[in-house]
Every structure is written in structure tokens, then in C-alpha cells.
Scaffold this motif. Sequence first.
Motif, PDB file in Angstrom:
ATOM      1  N   LYS A  95      40.951  12.313  12.179  1.00 40.63           N
ATOM      2  CA  LYS A  95      40.835  12.027  13.603  1.00 40.63           C
ATOM      3  C   LYS A  95      41.578  13.116  14.366  1.00 40.63           C
ATOM      4  O   LYS A  95      42.467  13.792  13.828  1.00 40.63           O
ATOM      5  N   SER A  96      41.228  13.281  15.621  1.00 44.77           N
ATOM      6  CA  SER A  96      41.860  14.305  16.455  1.00 44.77           C
ATOM      7  C   SER A  96      42.997  13.697  17.256  1.00 44.77           C
ATOM      8  O   SER A  96      42.898  12.564  17.742  1.00 44.77           O
ATOM      9  N   ILE A  97      44.081  14.460  17.386  1.00 46.26           N
ATOM     10  CA  ILE A  97      45.185  14.038  18.241  1.00 46.26           C
ATOM     11  C   ILE A  97      45.485  15.164  19.227  1.00 46.26           C
ATOM     12  O   ILE A  97      45.355  16.349  18.905  1.00 46.26           O
ATOM     13  N   ALA A  98      45.864  14.767  20.438  1.00 50.23           N
ATOM     14  CA  ALA A  98      46.198  15.729  21.495  1.00 50.23           C
ATOM     15  C   ALA A  98      47.709  15.881  21.560  1.00 50.23           C
ATOM     16  O   ALA A  98      48.447  14.891  21.604  1.00 50.23           O
ATOM     17  N   ILE A  99      48.185  17.124  21.590  1.00 54.56           N
ATOM     18  CA  ILE A  99      49.617  17.408  21.559  1.00 54.56           C
ATOM     19  C   ILE A  99      50.112  17.725  22.967  1.00 54.56           C
ATOM     20  O   ILE A  99      49.496  18.513  23.694  1.00 54.56           O
ATOM     21  N   LYS A 100      51.217  17.136  23.328  1.00 56.43           N
ATOM     22  CA  LYS A 100      51.817  17.358  24.643  1.00 56.43           C
ATOM     23  C   LYS A 100      52.404  18.766  24.716  1.00 56.43           C
ATOM     24  O   LYS A 100      53.150  19.178  23.824  1.00 56.43           O
ATOM     25  N   PRO A 101      52.078  19.525  25.748  1.00 56.77           N
ATOM     26  CA  PRO A 101      52.641  20.880  25.885  1.00 56.77           C
ATOM     27  C   PRO A 101      54.173  20.839  25.916  1.00 56.77           C
ATOM     28  O   PRO A 101      54.772  19.875  26.405  1.00 56.77           O
ATOM     29  N   ASP A 102      54.790  21.860  25.382  1.00 60.14           N
ATOM     30  CA  ASP A 102      56.250  22.011  25.357  1.00 60.14           C
ATOM     31  C   ASP A 102      56.947  20.999  24.448  1.00 60.14           C
ATOM     32  O   ASP A 102      58.180  20.912  24.450  1.00 60.14           O
ATOM     33  N   SER A 103      56.196  20.223  23.682  1.00 58.85           N
ATOM     34  CA  SER A 103      56.823  19.310  22.721  1.00 58.85           C
ATOM     35  C   SER A 103      57.172  20.082  21.450  1.00 58.85           C
ATOM     36  O   SER A 103      56.723  21.211  21.235  1.00 58.85           O
ATOM     37  N   TRP A 104      57.977  19.468  20.582  1.00 61.72           N
ATOM     38  CA  TRP A 104      58.347  20.136  19.326  1.00 61.72           C
ATOM     39  C   TRP A 104      57.115  20.412  18.473  1.00 61.72           C
ATOM     40  O   TRP A 104      57.027  21.451  17.818  1.00 61.72           O
ATOM     41  N   LEU A 105      56.139  19.499  18.503  1.00 63.52           N
ATOM     42  CA  LEU A 105      54.938  19.682  17.700  1.00 63.52           C
ATOM     43  C   LEU A 105      54.094  20.835  18.234  1.00 63.52           C
ATOM     44  O   LEU A 105      53.506  21.603  17.468  1.00 63.52           O
ATOM     45  N   ALA A 106      54.056  20.974  19.555  1.00 66.08           N
ATOM     46  CA  ALA A 106      53.317  22.091  20.154  1.00 66.08           C
ATOM     47  C   ALA A 106      53.987  23.418  19.819  1.00 66.08           C
ATOM     48  O   ALA A 106      53.318  24.417  19.541  1.00 66.08           O
ATOM     49  N   ARG A 107      55.315  23.424  19.834  1.00 68.03           N
ATOM     50  CA  ARG A 107      56.037  24.671  19.574  1.00 68.03           C
ATOM     51  C   ARG A 107      55.843  25.152  18.136  1.00 68.03           C
ATOM     52  O   ARG A 107      55.711  26.353  17.899  1.00 68.03           O
ATOM     53  N   ILE A 108      55.836  24.242  17.179  1.00 63.04           N
ATOM     54  CA  ILE A 108      55.758  24.698  15.786  1.00 63.04           C
ATOM     55  C   ILE A 108      54.323  24.937  15.331  1.00 63.04           C
ATOM     56  O   ILE A 108      54.090  25.691  14.387  1.00 63.04           O
ATOM     57  N   THR A 156      60.530  10.105  23.349  1.00 59.44           N
ATOM     58  CA  THR A 156      59.366  10.459  24.159  1.00 59.44           C
ATOM     59  C   THR A 156      58.199  10.735  23.218  1.00 59.44           C
ATOM     60  O   THR A 156      58.395  11.155  22.071  1.00 59.44           O
ATOM     61  N   ALA A 157      56.994  10.492  23.711  1.00 59.01           N
ATOM     62  CA  ALA A 157      55.801  10.735  22.900  1.00 59.01           C
ATOM     63  C   ALA A 157      55.389  12.197  23.013  1.00 59.01           C
ATOM     64  O   ALA A 157      55.379  12.763  24.105  1.00 59.01           O
ATOM     65  N   SER A 158      55.054  12.801  21.886  1.00 60.83           N
ATOM     66  CA  SER A 158      54.656  14.211  21.898  1.00 60.83           C
ATOM     67  C   SER A 158      53.216  14.422  21.451  1.00 60.83           C
ATOM     68  O   SER A 158      52.720  15.543  21.497  1.00 60.83           O
ATOM     69  N   ARG A 194      52.679  22.160   6.670  1.00 58.03           N
ATOM     70  CA  ARG A 194      53.796  22.879   6.045  1.00 58.03           C
ATOM     71  C   ARG A 194      54.853  23.250   7.077  1.00 58.03           C
ATOM     72  O   ARG A 194      56.059  23.215   6.786  1.00 58.03           O
ATOM     73  N   GLU A 195      54.406  23.593   8.292  1.00 59.35           N
ATOM     74  CA  GLU A 195      55.358  23.964   9.341  1.00 59.35           C
ATOM     75  C   GLU A 195      56.243  22.786   9.738  1.00 59.35           C
ATOM     76  O   GLU A 195      57.414  22.970  10.079  1.00 59.35           O
ATOM     77  N   ILE A 196      55.684  21.580   9.714  1.00 58.39           N
ATOM     78  CA  ILE A 196      56.494  20.398  10.046  1.00 58.39           C
ATOM     79  C   ILE A 196      57.673  20.295   9.089  1.00 58.39           C
ATOM     80  O   ILE A 196      58.828  20.093   9.491  1.00 58.39           O
ATOM     81  N   PHE A 197      57.389  20.445   7.791  1.00 58.67           N
ATOM     82  CA  PHE A 197      58.467  20.350   6.806  1.00 58.67           C
ATOM     83  C   PHE A 197      59.414  21.551   6.901  1.00 58.67           C
ATOM     84  O   PHE A 197      60.630  21.405   6.736  1.00 58.67           O
ATOM     85  N   LYS A 198      58.879  22.730   7.179  1.00 58.48           N
ATOM     86  CA  LYS A 198      59.739  23.910   7.293  1.00 58.48           C
ATOM     87  C   LYS A 198      60.720  23.772   8.456  1.00 58.48           C
ATOM     88  O   LYS A 198      61.895  24.134   8.347  1.00 58.48           O
ATOM     89  N   GLN A 199      60.224  23.262   9.596  1.00 54.12           N
ATOM     90  CA  GLN A 199      61.108  23.071  10.747  1.00 54.12           C
ATOM     91  C   GLN A 199      62.193  22.050  10.434  1.00 54.12           C
ATOM     92  O   GLN A 199      63.367  22.236  10.781  1.00 54.12           O
ATOM     93  N   PHE A 200      61.802  20.973   9.788  1.00 45.37           N
ATOM     94  CA  PHE A 200      62.758  19.935   9.402  1.00 45.37           C
ATOM     95  C   PHE A 200      63.817  20.503   8.452  1.00 45.37           C
ATOM     96  O   PHE A 200      65.029  20.325   8.655  1.00 45.37           O
TER      97      PHE A 200
END
Length: 724
Positions: free
Chosen positions: A617-630, A654-656, A692-698
Motif C-alpha cells: 500500500k502507499s503511504i504519504a510522508i509529511k515534509p520535514d519529518s524524520w522519515l522524509a529526511r532519511i 506527531t504523525a510523520s 535499510r536507511e530506517i535501521f541505519k539512522q536508528f
Amino acid sequence: MSNRMDVHTLSPEAEMTSKPSPADERAIKGRAIVTYGRSLISLVIARSLHERGIEVIGADDVGMTVLSFSKHVKDTFIHASLEKDEDEALNDFEEAVRKYAPEDDRPYVLIPAFRDAKLFAKHRNRFEPLIQIAAPEIESISKIDPKDALAEFAQKHDLDIPETHIIQPEDFNADDYASVDFPRIAKPVDGVGGRGVEKIASLEKLKDYVDAADPSSPILLQELVEGEDYCVSVVANKGELLGAVTYHNLRQFPNDAGAGAIRETVDETPFLESTRKLLELSNWHGVAEIDFRWNGDPDTPPKIIEINPRYWAGLFHSTASGIDFPWLAFALAADIEIDRSEDMSAEIGFKSKTPGAWLLSIAEETASSDEHLKQSGRAWVRMKYHASRGHILKATSHFLKSAGHSAATPGMLSTLQKEVARHDDLPSEFSADDDPAVGLGILFALSSLARHGELPPELKFEAPGKDEEEPAQPERKPRKTDRPVIGITKPEKGDFLAYLAMKLAVWLAGGSPVKITSSAPRDPRSIDGLLFGGGSDVYPEHYQGQIKPGYQYDHARDALEESWAKTALRQNIPVLGVCRGMQMLNVLQGGTLSSDLSKYDDIKYPMTFLKRLFFRKSIAIKPDSWLARITGKNLLSVNSIHTQAIQTLGNGFTASAHEINGLIQSIEHKDADFMVGVQFHPEFLIHKRFAREIFKQFIGHARNRMAPRDEKSETRVVGGALAD
């Protein structure tokens, strides 16, 4: 695509649909049913026969096997377990044999691919009016199987075998073996794949071995023969040797006593005399593998160790060396005249590798010379121990733990990369042709869970038995690794595959994963980052929700994660919550959950775990959130395994990211350095860069928090994290 149906549901009128394949364009020369469809052995058989114009039907007691996904297989069916319900399984086979029978007189052969060869040989008269059985005669098998029968047969006919004693555990008297020279080799008479084989150093050790053994099953105590192991794979026609391939293991795993990882074909001449004699005396008809041990001295005859009256783990190597064993076995069973002009010689010097095992073998050998590995001696010892007993999941777990320590050494990494590159081009079952989907055959484990309620024997996550203890471990030393330690919360039981996927993702990102449960707590001073994983629903009373009648909630885990979440906020420990983990973080900060996703009727969420795993499924990412940055993206395609979702956000969150229907898919805590959550499962999307980026950032945030410390802390916690 083929219809994949349980044989119990088949009707006589059901038609078999075929996969498009090159064989469809040439004359179909016959049909074969191949058992043990989960194995690479069966894949080699199917490939060989299909290339000869034979239609292949795969069989197993689970679905989603290697043969289920192979382009060489026309159809598959599921039967009852041969081990748990032999009669029902044989009935299933008879029904399937009738269903798949060709309408003309083309050859029709059942090929047992593993230990079931003896069973079908025993029941040959039941099946052979319907189908030919490609297995040796039961009279021949009984002469050499089980192993005590071979010992008696060899002694009777003056075959070269190690000096052998047959021990009946119920009648064992240690005084009878007081004059025996040790060390010796002890093995169960019905073991396979090296299971139960041990080097016995003394009479006292022999007593221990016998005490721990099955009292109803004989034990062989054999002379320890100097030299190397050699495997002679053969095909014979009523006692006459038609072809042979001899190979030895250049590498094995575990390296000191394990299965072949890298094999090489050698000259069979030193073994031919004993091989021909054994086949002739037993009137062998079909395939077999004979294990020898030899010191290489031309004046010393090789010793026969055992004979496997079936296909063998190195079948790919034997066939790729130049002799098509599956086709020859099919031809013998179908009474097809064999073309003697066909080259029956093996390619001396041919090398191949066993998928997975070759990498583990190289890693073990490389690490054994690495000084840094002394920090992870415990994990390597345990890995080898469990691998030798077939506890694959547990062995893999200890391998990852060990690799997490040793991979920090640049010298070892460089050596490992060179060794891998040197062997990377060797052929294997997966590289033989363009059949890419067979890798999905690992999913047979999920089918086993669904059908039988347990993992298959090949993947059992077992602890040692009551009489079986793990080897003594080296003393644990202070940590000297630059990998941050990541604590992963999980339930006390279950979720093994998900937990291993999470561990792998953490390790690949540079972390050192450790387990945290209510019975295996950790000192917060030993943890650099926390990962709250997926699992059962959060207990609804935490957020004034409705309790599901009959649902098994994990109260101990809820309490554990509540304690750790509070500690993480106080001590600024980075936290990543995945699925349930995100929901738990939200609830602990006063948020609520929705347990009814049916109101979001604009998306039809799948209802089973497997469908959820592959659903996107598709999800929309909030600009300037941590998920958008990585990720650098505003849209992502993710999986959907959850059955609950966040309804209202907890304090500080907050929701990202959201789905198009508004469901929250990611959160972040505004006051914490790194406390974030995702509703999807990135550990199952590790092939994607964003996952992979999610885990790398963590892991990066956890690394920033690291400080040298002694892992062997005297301070322990009970049920949760240690408070300040």
C-alpha cells in the motif's frame, strides 16, 4: 500457473494446468512424481528429468516448497506426513498416483528423493501396478540399512570397514569395552546427515553417550580411521556399476565435523574395487551413495563407512560432474534402454558449493584466525554445536551474534571478502539455470506452521535435551566492539522468524542485536538502543479499549516495554517501534488505538499473515519529518501486517506518515533525541533502500550514545529496565 491443491481435495475430474516451459514444445517422454519437494535434492531431480522431456509432479507434506516455485515442475500436491501418519500418507500417494497417471503408455515413475526410498521399496507391490518405483529392492536395502546391517554384511563378505562393535543400549556393560582403544566414533544406526555422530575419547565418555541414547536403538562404535572422507555416488543395474562420481569436501560446515560446503570431484579408481563388490553382492538396482574414509596411501584400501540407499545431499555436484543420476534412475525404473555410448565419465577437478553453507564455512575459517573473535567465542561454539544437530534457526542466531562481534575487525572483513570472491563463481543448485523463484521455497516453513502447527524438522528451534548439554563456553570478557548494542523486545515464545529478520536487519545496519524478554532482561547500561518489535495486540485496558473475548494478550511483555520506554525517555536511549512497537509507544504516552480496521473500507486489507506480508500500500510522508529526511521521498510502498492502528496520538508524538485513508503509518516524539515508530515492517523490506536507511539512522543514533563498558555487569534487572 499450476493449481496447488491438497490431495485430499482432488476430484477425479480435476484437470492439471501446466506451466509454460521449453518442454511443452517437444514430445513429452514420460511423467514422474518426485517426493520431498522442499529440498534442493528434489530440485536437481526435477531439473534433470524436465530437460529430458519428463513432466514432473512434486510432492511434500507441506506447501510452498522449492518444487512449488520451480519452472521445471508441472504441478504439486500435499500429502499426510509420512512420519506421523504413514498409512494416511500412503493412501494420499495412491490417490495422487491414480490422478496424475498418463492416459497413454508413457513411462510413469515415482522417485523417492530422500529417506522415503526405503518405505516405497517396502510397498513396491502396492504401487507398481500403477506406477514404477525408482528405488532399490527392499531385499537389497535391508542388507546394508540400517548401519548395523551394513556392519554385519561387510564382516560376512570380507568388505573393508572400520573395526565395529554393535552396542545394544539396554544390554550395555562397560566392562565389555575395557580393552577397546580410544578415541572411537559412536553413531546411531539410523542417523542421517551426521546427526548423533560423536568422537568418543574414553570409556567414561562412551558410558555417557550410551546413557543419553535411545535405549531401543543400537549404536555403532567404530575404529577411528585416519584420513579424509570421500563420497562415491553410484548408479547400478542389477548389481552392475553403470556410473560413479567420487568427490570430497574442500570445506564443510561446521569445519571440524559437518556437511559438505564446497566439493571437488576426484579420481574414483581407488574406490572402484570395493564399490563394485558391494553393489554386486547386494544386487543393487538404482542410485546410492557410499561413504569411504581413506588416508591416500595406495597400499591401504579405503574403508567403507556407510551406504545411503537413496539420493544424497551432494546430488547437484555429482550430476554436474557429468553423470545424470536422476535420468538414469528413471530409465532403470521405466525399463528404458540406456544409451551406453553416452559419456559416463566424471569431470575430475570439478568444484561446486552448497548454498548458504559455503558462506558459513568461509566465515568460520576466516574468523577462527581473527584475534577479535575471541570476544565472541561463546557464539561460535554454540553455533557449531546447534548446526551439527540440525537446529538451523538457533545456529543462525548464534552466527549473527558472533558475526556482530567479529565483523568490526577491518582485517577480517578484508580476508572474508577475498575468500568469498574466490568462491563466488562456483556453481550451485541456485546458479545452474534461470529458475529464480525457487528461492521462495523457504516459505515451506510457514506452510508447515499452518498445516502441522510446528516448524519442519529442518528448521526446528530446539533446546538441547535433558541429557544433552551445550559445550562449556569461554569466559565472557568485557565488550570491545564498536557496534552499538541494540535490545530487541519479543515474546517469551514464538515469533522466531520475525525476530531473526529483525536481528539480521540490525546487524546489517551495524548494530549488535540482543534479546530482551521478561525472563531475559538487560541492564540499561549495556544497551545503546531499543527496538520494540511486532507481535500480539496491546492490552486494551492500557487505552480504555475493548477486550477481545478469548484473545491471548501478552501482559508480561506489555509491562516489560512500559518499563523500558520510561527508562528510554529518562536516559535518552534511542527507540524504534515497529508495528505493535509503535502502537505501544503511543499508548504509553496516553494515546489510543483502533482495533477495527473494517471501517476503512476504501482499502481491502488482507486477512492472512502471508497475504499481508506480500500486500503493498502507499503511504504519504509529511515534509520535514524524520522519515522524509532519511528517504528523500514523499510516497513509499510498504507492507501491511497490522490488525490495529493508532486512533489518537500520545503526548509528545506527531504523525510523520499516513495512508490515503488517514491511518497513521509513522510517528516521532518531539522531545526525544530519537523515539520513532513505523506501522509497517521494514525488517521484511530489507531489500529496499528506504527500509535499510530506517535501521541505519536508528543505529547511528545508538552509536552516538555508546560508551565503553563491561557487558558482564553485576547489576541485573527483573522483569524490566533498571530505574535510575
